[in-house]
Design a protein around this motif. Structure first.
Motif, PDB file in Angstrom:
ATOM      1  N   VAL A 287     -19.270   4.572 -69.116  1.00  0.00           N
ATOM      2  CA  VAL A 287     -20.449   3.769 -68.764  1.00  0.00           C
ATOM      3  C   VAL A 287     -21.055   4.245 -67.449  1.00  0.00           C
ATOM      4  CG1 VAL A 287     -21.250   1.452 -68.174  1.00  0.00           C
ATOM      5  CG2 VAL A 287     -19.627   1.767 -70.061  1.00  0.00           C
ATOM      6  N   LEU A 288     -20.206   4.509 -66.462  1.00  0.00           N
ATOM      7  CA  LEU A 288     -20.711   4.971 -65.165  1.00  0.00           C
ATOM      8  C   LEU A 288     -21.365   6.343 -65.277  1.00  0.00           C
ATOM      9  CD1 LEU A 288     -17.755   3.838 -62.857  1.00  0.00           C
ATOM     10  CD2 LEU A 288     -19.988   2.749 -63.147  1.00  0.00           C
ATOM     11  N   LEU A 289     -20.796   7.215 -66.094  1.00  0.00           N
ATOM     12  CA  LEU A 289     -21.439   8.522 -66.307  1.00  0.00           C
ATOM     13  C   LEU A 289     -22.786   8.364 -67.006  1.00  0.00           C
ATOM     14  CD1 LEU A 289     -18.476  10.838 -67.404  1.00  0.00           C
ATOM     15  CD2 LEU A 289     -19.872  11.055 -65.349  1.00  0.00           C
ATOM     16  N   SER A 290     -22.881   7.406 -67.920  1.00  0.00           N
ATOM     17  CA  SER A 290     -24.146   7.216 -68.647  1.00  0.00           C
ATOM     18  C   SER A 290     -25.278   6.778 -67.719  1.00  0.00           C
ATOM     19  CB  SER A 290     -23.956   6.190 -69.768  1.00  0.00           C
ATOM     20  OG  SER A 290     -23.746   4.883 -69.239  1.00  0.00           O
ATOM     21  N   VAL A 291     -24.922   6.065 -66.641  1.00  0.00           N
ATOM     22  CA  VAL A 291     -25.946   5.652 -65.673  1.00  0.00           C
ATOM     23  C   VAL A 291     -26.589   6.869 -65.025  1.00  0.00           C
ATOM     24  CG1 VAL A 291     -26.337   4.415 -63.507  1.00  0.00           C
ATOM     25  CG2 VAL A 291     -24.853   3.442 -65.249  1.00  0.00           C
ATOM     26  N   ALA A 292     -25.761   7.909 -64.799  1.00  0.00           N
ATOM     27  CA  ALA A 292     -26.289   9.120 -64.187  1.00  0.00           C
ATOM     28  C   ALA A 292     -27.016  10.011 -65.178  1.00  0.00           C
ATOM     29  CB  ALA A 292     -25.138   9.909 -63.544  1.00  0.00           C
ATOM     30  N   ALA A 293     -26.856   9.726 -66.485  1.00  0.00           N
ATOM     31  CA  ALA A 293     -27.419  10.618 -67.498  1.00  0.00           C
ATOM     32  C   ALA A 293     -28.662  10.063 -68.182  1.00  0.00           C
ATOM     33  CB  ALA A 293     -26.353  10.927 -68.555  1.00  0.00           C
ATOM     34  N   TRP A 294     -28.739   8.746 -68.346  1.00  0.00           N
ATOM     35  CA  TRP A 294     -29.818   8.160 -69.145  1.00  0.00           C
ATOM     36  C   TRP A 294     -30.454   6.969 -68.434  1.00  0.00           C
ATOM     37  CZ3 TRP A 294     -25.019   8.957 -71.949  1.00  0.00           C
ATOM     38  CH2 TRP A 294     -25.045  10.075 -72.783  1.00  0.00           C
ATOM     39  N   PRO A 295     -31.670   6.604 -68.885  1.00  0.00           N
ATOM     40  CA  PRO A 295     -32.278   5.365 -68.391  1.00  0.00           C
ATOM     41  C   PRO A 295     -31.604   4.147 -69.011  1.00  0.00           C
ATOM     42  CG  PRO A 295     -33.694   6.400 -70.020  1.00  0.00           C
ATOM     43  CD  PRO A 295     -32.578   7.359 -69.764  1.00  0.00           C
ATOM     44  N   ARG A 296     -32.192   2.986 -68.807  1.00  0.00           N
ATOM     45  CA  ARG A 296     -31.570   1.713 -69.196  1.00  0.00           C
ATOM     46  C   ARG A 296     -31.166   1.683 -70.665  1.00  0.00           C
ATOM     47  NH1 ARG A 296     -31.447  -3.549 -67.389  1.00  0.00           N
ATOM     48  NH2 ARG A 296     -31.410  -5.160 -69.007  1.00  0.00           N
ATOM     49  N   ARG A 297     -32.059   2.097 -71.551  1.00  0.00           N
ATOM     50  CA  ARG A 297     -31.755   2.036 -72.987  1.00  0.00           C
ATOM     51  C   ARG A 297     -30.563   2.919 -73.332  1.00  0.00           C
ATOM     52  NH1 ARG A 297     -37.727   2.270 -75.919  1.00  0.00           N
ATOM     53  NH2 ARG A 297     -38.509   0.266 -75.132  1.00  0.00           N
ATOM     54  N   GLY A 298     -30.477   4.079 -72.717  1.00  0.00           N
ATOM     55  CA  GLY A 298     -29.351   4.969 -72.971  1.00  0.00           C
ATOM     56  C   GLY A 298     -28.032   4.359 -72.525  1.00  0.00           C
ATOM     57  N   VAL A 299     -28.061   3.671 -71.370  1.00  0.00           N
ATOM     58  CA  VAL A 299     -26.840   3.023 -70.864  1.00  0.00           C
ATOM     59  C   VAL A 299     -26.395   1.917 -71.820  1.00  0.00           C
ATOM     60  CG1 VAL A 299     -25.850   1.716 -68.958  1.00  0.00           C
ATOM     61  CG2 VAL A 299     -27.435   3.591 -68.482  1.00  0.00           C
ATOM     62  N   ILE A 300     -27.363   1.129 -72.287  1.00  0.00           N
ATOM     63  CA  ILE A 300     -27.026   0.049 -73.224  1.00  0.00           C
ATOM     64  C   ILE A 300     -26.465   0.623 -74.521  1.00  0.00           C
ATOM     65  CG2 ILE A 300     -28.008  -1.802 -74.627  1.00  0.00           C
ATOM     66  CD1 ILE A 300     -29.975  -2.336 -72.357  1.00  0.00           C
TER      67      ILE A 300
ATOM     68  N   ALA B  51     -18.061  -4.480 -70.527  1.00  0.00           N
ATOM     69  CA  ALA B  51     -19.285  -5.289 -70.399  1.00  0.00           C
ATOM     70  C   ALA B  51     -19.654  -5.537 -68.942  1.00  0.00           C
ATOM     71  CB  ALA B  51     -19.102  -6.608 -71.144  1.00  0.00           C
ATOM     72  N   ILE B  52     -18.657  -5.885 -68.123  1.00  0.00           N
ATOM     73  CA  ILE B  52     -18.928  -6.175 -66.702  1.00  0.00           C
ATOM     74  C   ILE B  52     -19.405  -4.914 -65.983  1.00  0.00           C
ATOM     75  CG2 ILE B  52     -17.856  -6.829 -64.517  1.00  0.00           C
ATOM     76  CD1 ILE B  52     -16.028  -8.704 -66.148  1.00  0.00           C
ATOM     77  N   THR B  53     -18.752  -3.793 -66.259  1.00  0.00           N
ATOM     78  CA  THR B  53     -19.164  -2.536 -65.634  1.00  0.00           C
ATOM     79  C   THR B  53     -20.588  -2.173 -66.016  1.00  0.00           C
ATOM     80  OG1 THR B  53     -16.876  -1.730 -65.642  1.00  0.00           O
ATOM     81  CG2 THR B  53     -18.629  -0.087 -65.396  1.00  0.00           C
ATOM     82  N   ALA B  54     -20.924  -2.349 -67.294  1.00  0.00           N
ATOM     83  CA  ALA B  54     -22.284  -2.037 -67.745  1.00  0.00           C
ATOM     84  C   ALA B  54     -23.305  -2.934 -67.053  1.00  0.00           C
ATOM     85  CB  ALA B  54     -22.376  -2.198 -69.259  1.00  0.00           C
ATOM     86  N   PHE B  55     -22.985  -4.225 -66.940  1.00  0.00           N
ATOM     87  CA  PHE B  55     -23.911  -5.161 -66.284  1.00  0.00           C
ATOM     88  C   PHE B  55     -24.158  -4.748 -64.837  1.00  0.00           C
ATOM     89  CE2 PHE B  55     -24.432  -8.952 -63.620  1.00  0.00           C
ATOM     90  CZ  PHE B  55     -25.605  -9.466 -64.143  1.00  0.00           C
ATOM     91  N   LEU B  56     -23.080  -4.470 -64.098  1.00  0.00           N
ATOM     92  CA  LEU B  56     -23.233  -4.089 -62.692  1.00  0.00           C
ATOM     93  C   LEU B  56     -23.934  -2.734 -62.556  1.00  0.00           C
ATOM     94  CD1 LEU B  56     -19.744  -5.200 -61.304  1.00  0.00           C
ATOM     95  CD2 LEU B  56     -21.945  -6.390 -61.099  1.00  0.00           C
ATOM     96  N   ALA B  57     -23.610  -1.815 -63.463  1.00  0.00           N
ATOM     97  CA  ALA B  57     -24.232  -0.497 -63.397  1.00  0.00           C
ATOM     98  C   ALA B  57     -25.731  -0.577 -63.642  1.00  0.00           C
ATOM     99  CB  ALA B  57     -23.575   0.440 -64.413  1.00  0.00           C
ATOM    100  N   LEU B  58     -26.137  -1.398 -64.608  1.00  0.00           N
ATOM    101  CA  LEU B  58     -27.572  -1.563 -64.883  1.00  0.00           C
ATOM    102  C   LEU B  58     -28.286  -2.224 -63.716  1.00  0.00           C
ATOM    103  CD1 LEU B  58     -27.458  -2.622 -68.642  1.00  0.00           C
ATOM    104  CD2 LEU B  58     -28.414  -0.504 -67.699  1.00  0.00           C
ATOM    105  N   LYS B  59     -27.607  -3.194 -63.095  1.00  0.00           N
ATOM    106  CA  LYS B  59     -28.183  -3.814 -61.899  1.00  0.00           C
ATOM    107  C   LYS B  59     -28.392  -2.776 -60.797  1.00  0.00           C
ATOM    108  CE  LYS B  59     -28.654  -8.336 -62.531  1.00  0.00           C
ATOM    109  NZ  LYS B  59     -29.919  -9.049 -62.263  1.00  0.00           N
ATOM    110  N   GLY B  60     -27.373  -1.952 -60.570  1.00  0.00           N
ATOM    111  CA  GLY B  60     -27.492  -0.910 -59.549  1.00  0.00           C
ATOM    112  C   GLY B  60     -28.569   0.103 -59.882  1.00  0.00           C
ATOM    113  N   GLN B  61     -28.660   0.481 -61.167  1.00  0.00           N
ATOM    114  CA  GLN B  61     -29.697   1.434 -61.569  1.00  0.00           C
ATOM    115  C   GLN B  61     -31.085   0.862 -61.331  1.00  0.00           C
ATOM    116  OE1 GLN B  61     -30.695   2.291 -65.791  1.00  0.00           O
ATOM    117  NE2 GLN B  61     -29.815   4.319 -65.374  1.00  0.00           N
ATOM    118  N   ALA B  62     -31.279  -0.409 -61.678  1.00  0.00           N
ATOM    119  CA  ALA B  62     -32.579  -1.049 -61.475  1.00  0.00           C
ATOM    120  C   ALA B  62     -32.923  -1.126 -59.992  1.00  0.00           C
ATOM    121  CB  ALA B  62     -32.571  -2.453 -62.094  1.00  0.00           C
ATOM    122  N   ALA B  63     -31.917  -1.460 -59.163  1.00  0.00           N
ATOM    123  CA  ALA B  63     -32.170  -1.525 -57.723  1.00  0.00           C
ATOM    124  C   ALA B  63     -32.530  -0.159 -57.161  1.00  0.00           C
ATOM    125  CB  ALA B  63     -30.931  -2.088 -57.011  1.00  0.00           C
TER     126      ALA B  63
END
Length: 364
Positions: free
Chosen positions: A42-55, A93-105
């Motif tokens: 999940v953390l690697l996906s944040v660096a690779a894709w936008p929000r939809r890709g992470v989800i 799920a928790i990691t994805a939620f926090l990662a998406l929050k960080g990506q948005a910020a």
């Protein structure tokens, strides 16, 4: 849209890691929560894709966790295995939620460092235009009177010359008056130019390489927009200058951006800019000092443009004002130096600044 500037290997690594974790979780009898490792995917996906890709990757990890549980345990009642599965799902799920929050910020922050940069550029441009307008108004007001007097004396001179018997004495007096008024106009322009150049100039001890590095750091985002690559070649051990850092930064930024814009306008495929510092010993008719060179891989200067580069209001840009290089020359000359331009070999343009280290102006 958020676009990652990281390596294209990141998404490959994320998918490969997910496959490895699934294989271990589904095919080995380890009694540990292997699926918790999907949080790394999940953390690697944040660096690779936008929000939809992470989800999408998070959903895939959850599905793989459930499939692996089904393959390993089937319908057997195993409270320990079920607990480990639920813990893994919660962690994913928790990691994805926090990662998406960080990506948005992070995205919001980038949009704000971008908005600020745009506002600063617009403010600087408005300031330059305003200053130019004030200078033009001052010149028009101050020079109008001697120019009007020159016209009057010129008409009088023609009248004395056009008489049946020309009065050369009166004509000579009119010409002398024209010369006097022309000198007045020249003095007005010189005075206004001096006022325009008068600023909060502060000559201080300056590390040239540090100034170049700081200036180029400010430009990297703009250069990326123009598709230009910047390289520095800074000679160590250069002597310390007495100079105005802000003014030298203004000159360097102007030269580097001119190079980037010229290559973009010409449609050059490989847009490379080299900024180098070096010791200059008795070159360009100056004493020992330091030099800065800005070299690009563009088409270079047209032969008929080289002689006019530093002329006020001469520009090759459709929306240019032709004031950038004349101002650069004024700044460098105020530091006791010179600025030159020529075409590189086999191509490209070269701008060179030479500033002496001895005899530099004192602080104003």
């Amino acid at each position: 849209m958020y676009i990652s500037a990281r390596s294209p290997l990141v998404p490959v690594c994320a998918i490969a890691l997910a496959a490895l974790i699934f294989a271990i979780d589904a095919l080995t009898p380890l009694d540990v929560a292997i699926a918790v490792l999907y949080v790394a995917v999940v953390l690697l996906s944040v660096a690779a894709w936008p929000r939809r890709g992470v989800i999408a990757m998070t959903t895939l990890c959850i599905v793989l966790t459930l499939v692996a549980y089904g393959m390993s345990h089937g319908l057997d009642q195993n409270d320990g295995a079920l607990a480990r599965c639920l813990v893994s799902l919660a962690a994913i799920a928790i990691t994805a939620f926090l990662a998406l929050k960080g990506q948005a910020a992070a995205f919001a922050l980038i949009q704000r460092e971008e908005a600020l940069h745009t506002a600063q550029s617009q403010l600087a441009h408005a300031s330059r235009v305003s200053t130019l307008g004030e200078m033009a108004a001052s010149i028009a007001h101050e020079v109008n009177q001697p120019l009007a007097a020159i016209e009057t004396h010129g008409e009088a001179c023609l009248r004395w010359m056009n008489r049946p018997e020309p009065d050369l004495g009166e004509a000579r007096s009119a010409v002398q008056a024209m010369q006097r008024d022309a000198r007045r106009a020249s003095d007005v322009i010189r005075r206004i130019r001096g006022m325009a150049r008068k600023s909060d100039t502060e000559f201080v001890a300056l590390d040239l390489n540090e100034m170049i590095s700081d200036s180029c750091d400010l430009l990297r985002r703009e250069l990326q927009r123009h598709g230009a690559q910047l390289q520095l070649e800074l000679q160590p051990g250069l002597p310390i200058l007495r100079a105005d850092k802000v003014q030298l930064q203004q000159v360097l930024i102007n030269l580097v951006m001119n190079a980037a814009q010229a290559m973009a306008d010409a449609g050059v495929r490989e847009r490379n800019i080299l900024v180098r510092s070096l010791a200059a010993r008795g070159e360009d008719g100056q004493g020992d000092g330091v030099a800065i060179e800005v070299v690009d891989s563009g088409p270079g200067f047209a032969p008929d443009h080289l002689k006019r580069l530093f002329d006020a209001f001469f520009t090759t840009k459709p929306d240019g004002m032709g004031m950038g290089l004349p101002i650069c020359r004024s700044i460098i000359e105020a530091h006791g130096g010179v600025i030159r331009a020529w075409n590189g070999k086999p191509q490209g343009a070269v701008m060179r600044i030479h500033i002496p280290t001895a005899g530099a102006p004192e602080a104003a």
